[in-house]
Scaffold this active site. Structure first.
Site, PDB file in Angstrom:
ATOM      1  N   ALA A 358       1.288  -4.344  34.143  1.00 26.35           N
ATOM      2  CA  ALA A 358       2.487  -3.414  34.630  1.00 26.35           C
ATOM      3  C   ALA A 358       3.749  -4.110  34.388  1.00 26.35           C
ATOM      4  CB  ALA A 358       2.209  -3.149  35.852  1.00 26.35           C
ATOM      5  N   LYS A 362      12.281  -1.588  32.762  1.00 25.25           N
ATOM      6  CA  LYS A 362      12.264  -0.247  32.791  1.00 25.25           C
ATOM      7  C   LYS A 362      13.813   0.314  33.020  1.00 25.25           C
ATOM      8  CE  LYS A 362      11.841   0.361  37.953  1.00 25.25           C
ATOM      9  NZ  LYS A 362      11.184   0.987  39.093  1.00 25.25           N
ATOM     10  N   LYS A 404       8.974   8.130  28.447  1.00 22.99           N
ATOM     11  CA  LYS A 404      10.202   7.853  27.712  1.00 22.99           C
ATOM     12  C   LYS A 404       9.627   7.260  26.268  1.00 22.99           C
ATOM     13  CE  LYS A 404      13.195   7.139  31.638  1.00 22.99           C
ATOM     14  NZ  LYS A 404      12.294   7.918  32.517  1.00 22.99           N
ATOM     15  N   LYS A 416       8.502   0.765  24.578  1.00 28.36           N
ATOM     16  CA  LYS A 416       7.476   1.047  25.180  1.00 28.36           C
ATOM     17  C   LYS A 416       6.447   1.802  24.035  1.00 28.36           C
ATOM     18  CE  LYS A 416       6.301   0.386  29.012  1.00 28.36           C
ATOM     19  NZ  LYS A 416       5.497  -0.554  29.674  1.00 28.36           N
TER      20      LYS A 416
END
Length: 646
Positions: A358, A362, A404, A416
């Site tokens: 995780a 971001k 995204k 990502k």
């Protein structure tokens, strides 16, 4: 029985306790069927239990000192058990009253009930019927005046409750009956309807209590919220909010705010994947990582390793788990995953069976200014963790991804996307199950809109929204983390590594969410930015004495899109055994040359030349920056639409 007869004891309907007492008359508004009789006005009333003296000269407690009125029960219609001496056709009673001090059309006060309030139930026929049965089992419950049906087909009663009309007639029914609260019970797939009903209740100043269908909770299609799905309203302007604020001294239910019924988890599958395993979570101090840790701790792992580079965040999640799960073996690891050699060393020491990755950057606007940091953390951090997991023979690897990554217009989204490509394209020697889990925005996470809006409200406003047209997919932190665990437990069907997509429902306009947020805090919202779209013209909130909070439109920020998508047009979303999780299939994409990609981006990951980094990103993600801010949402699937979408 005739006029003046008493109802024998023990003949009350099962669902009858939920309604008004028989000797308390509630007038039905003019649009509902009523008719005058020679003896007075005939009205539909509910029954919770026949008080002593019904049908005799017995004034109500509220009429102390008033002249007694004779009531005559002309037709008992109670949904009672067989042999009770009642008619099972419906669950209300019609009475004639002697209108000595009363004129037709007058609305009497709400009935006195066990909890001292009068409510209505809003939902589908099936949901209302189910809720009525559960309320009957309660020792004390509100007095229910009747129900408003979303799927009204002309019936007069449902489970003994008088049908007051359709849910769209809420305003007129409230004007006639003056109830103060509503129980909203709708199936999980009717999220948009639930949201609209709750918005209308908020506009009317009626307390909304959303009650999930128990049958859906049991079937795993709904879940209760946790403390991570609630935020405490911030004091406004140094005080606790306006007088009468519905949230005074309470918390804001995030699932209710977005009108979404959370999915549950298949605990059998999760136990099979996690029980007795050593589990490692990177980014364990973040919003998603910490919730993953709290969830995983409930599935009896052998050991839980918390890997995090923020000292304070790591300390806090380790402290929480120590208090909640003192028996759980834990390892708090202060570490930055971009250090490949140190990461491999930590994995060799801990030897995890299951890895949830995780850790990531971001924040979209911030990464536009620092693209090399995004490349380093989001791509090379993923490479470092995945390679280390492969090295020690881990059984499962789960990448936390984002919507995204689909047609990315931002550096964050592009990096990502590259992380997903690496997970799918890497060819390892072990049989480790690999997957990425893609989902939209998470309500209440650090740096997201709700904490920002709460802080802005605490300062007296305004709260800010970038563009009135902007939409996003939303779910709560707990639901997102729950479904990440669920997807990880299902991984293994594709040798290339799978991409799971969570069912996010329908996208929500940010400005609508802001309006709900302001109203739920007891204020009246107003758009103040000139030049808003026509559909917002004149939208200044409801009149009345509520203080006003402005919603200021600030403009789209660098890297942002007006609308996100969960999949490319060429990707097909297929069903899985869990209704809240879909899997990509038939992507039609060519395999990525990972060696060349890593070499090219590795050359710029420490570069301070922003243009150089962006050029390298665009070579591997050509769509970067190609999506104009004004584009509309495009279809995300060629397969069947998820059954749970609202």
């Amino acid at each position: 029985m005739g006029c003046g007869d008493r109802q024998p004891p023990g003949t009350i309907a099962r669902g009858g306790r939920m309604l008004a007492r028989a000797n308390e008359i509630v007038a039905i508004p003019s649009q509902f069927p009523t008719q005058k009789t020679p003896r007075g006005l005939r009205r539909r009333v509910g029954v919770t239990g026949l008080a002593p003296g019904v049908g005799s000269e017995s004034p109500r407690a509220s009429d102390a000192g008033a002249k007694p009125r004779k009531s005559c029960r002309t037709h008992a219609l109670l949904s009672g058990p067989r042999g009770s001496g009642t008619d099972k056709r419906c669950g209300y009673q019609e009475v004639c009253t002697m209108p000595e001090a009363e004129t037709p059309g007058r609305t009497n006060p709400p009935p006195e009930t066990g909890t001292g309030e009068a409510v209505v139930v809003i939902g589908t026929s099936a949901a209302v019927s189910e809720l009525a049965g559960h309320m009957h089992a309660l020792a004390s419950s509100p007095g229910v005046l009747g129900c408003l049906l979303e799927d009204h087909r002309g019936e007069h009663t449902v489970a003994g409750l008088p049908v007051l009309g359709r849910s769209g007639e809420l305003a007129s029914v409230h004007e006639a009956l003056g109830f103060t609260a509503a129980l909203v019970t709708l199936p999980a797939e009717a999220r948009s309807v639930s949201r609209a009903v709750c918005d209308e209740l908020a506009r009317l100043g009626i307390e909304a209590r959303v009650v999930p269908m128990v049958s859906e909770l049991v079937a795993g299609r709904g879940a209760t919220t946790t403390t991570s799905d609630r935020i405490t309203p911030m004091p406004v302007g140094g005080v606790a909010g306006p007088h009468g604020s519905p949230l005074a001294g309470s918390t804001l239910d995030l699932a209710a705010l977005i009108g979404r019924e959370p999915y549950g988890i298949d605990r059998v599958a999760a136990l099979a994947a996690l029980r007795g395993k050593r589990v490692l979570i990177t980014g364990a101090g973040g919003s998603i990582g910490s919730e993953l840790a709290r969830i995983v701790a409930t599935f009896e792992p052998e050991m839980l390793a918390l890997m995090e580079r923020s000292e304070n965040a790591l300390f806090e999640i380790d402290r929480q788990l120590a208090r909640r799960h003192p028996e759980l073996a834990r390892k708090a690891v202060l570490h930055d995953v971009v250090d490949e050699r140190a990461t491999a060393h930590q994995f060799e020491r801990l030897r995890p069976h299951v890895v949830f990755h995780a850790a990531a950057h971001k924040h979209v606007p911030l990464m536009e200014d620092h693209p090399a940091h995004a490349v380093m953390n989001n791509l090379f951090g993923t490479r470092s963790v995945l390679d280390a997991a492969e090295l020690v023979g881990a059984e499962r690897f789960v990448l936390v991804s984002t919507d995204k990554a689909v047609r990315p217009s931002s550096v964050m989204g592009a990096t990502k996307r590259l992380a997903e490509l690496y997970v799918r394209g890497r060819r390892g020697s072990s049989r480790m199950r690999r997957c990425a889990v893609r989902f939209g925005n998470v309500l209440g996470s650090a740096g997201s809109v709700l904490p920002i809006w709460s802080a802005q409200l605490s300062e007296g406003g305004p709260i800010t929204v970038t563009d009135a047209r902007m939409t996003r997919y939303f779910m709560t932190i707990h639901e997102a983390a729950t479904l990440v665990v669920q997807a990880g437990a299902m991984a293994g069907g594709d040798r290339r590594g799978e991409v799971f997509v969570l069912d996010m429902g329908e996208p929500v306009r940010i400005v609508d969410l802001a309006e709900r947020f302001v109203r739920l805090h007891g204020f009246a919202p107003r758009i103040v930015e000139a030049g808003a779209s026509n559909e917002l013209a004149g939208w200044i909130g409801e009149p009345g004495d509520r203080p006003r909070i402005d919603i200021t439109l600030t403009g789209v920020r660098p890297g942002e899109k007006l609308h996100e998508a969960l999949a490319y047009e060429a990707e097909t979303l297929s069903r899985t055994r869990h209704p809240g999780v879909r899997v990509l299939s038939d992507t039609g994409e060519r395999e990525t040359d990972l060696a060349s990609m890593i070499a090219d981006l590795g050359a710029v990951r420490r570069s301070t030349d922003r243009a150089k980094v962006l050029a390298a990103l665009t070579r591997w993600v050509p769509e970067l920056g190609a999506a104009p801010a004004s584009e509309e949402p495009k279809p995300t699937t060629r397969g069947p639409k998820p059954a749970t979408a609202a």
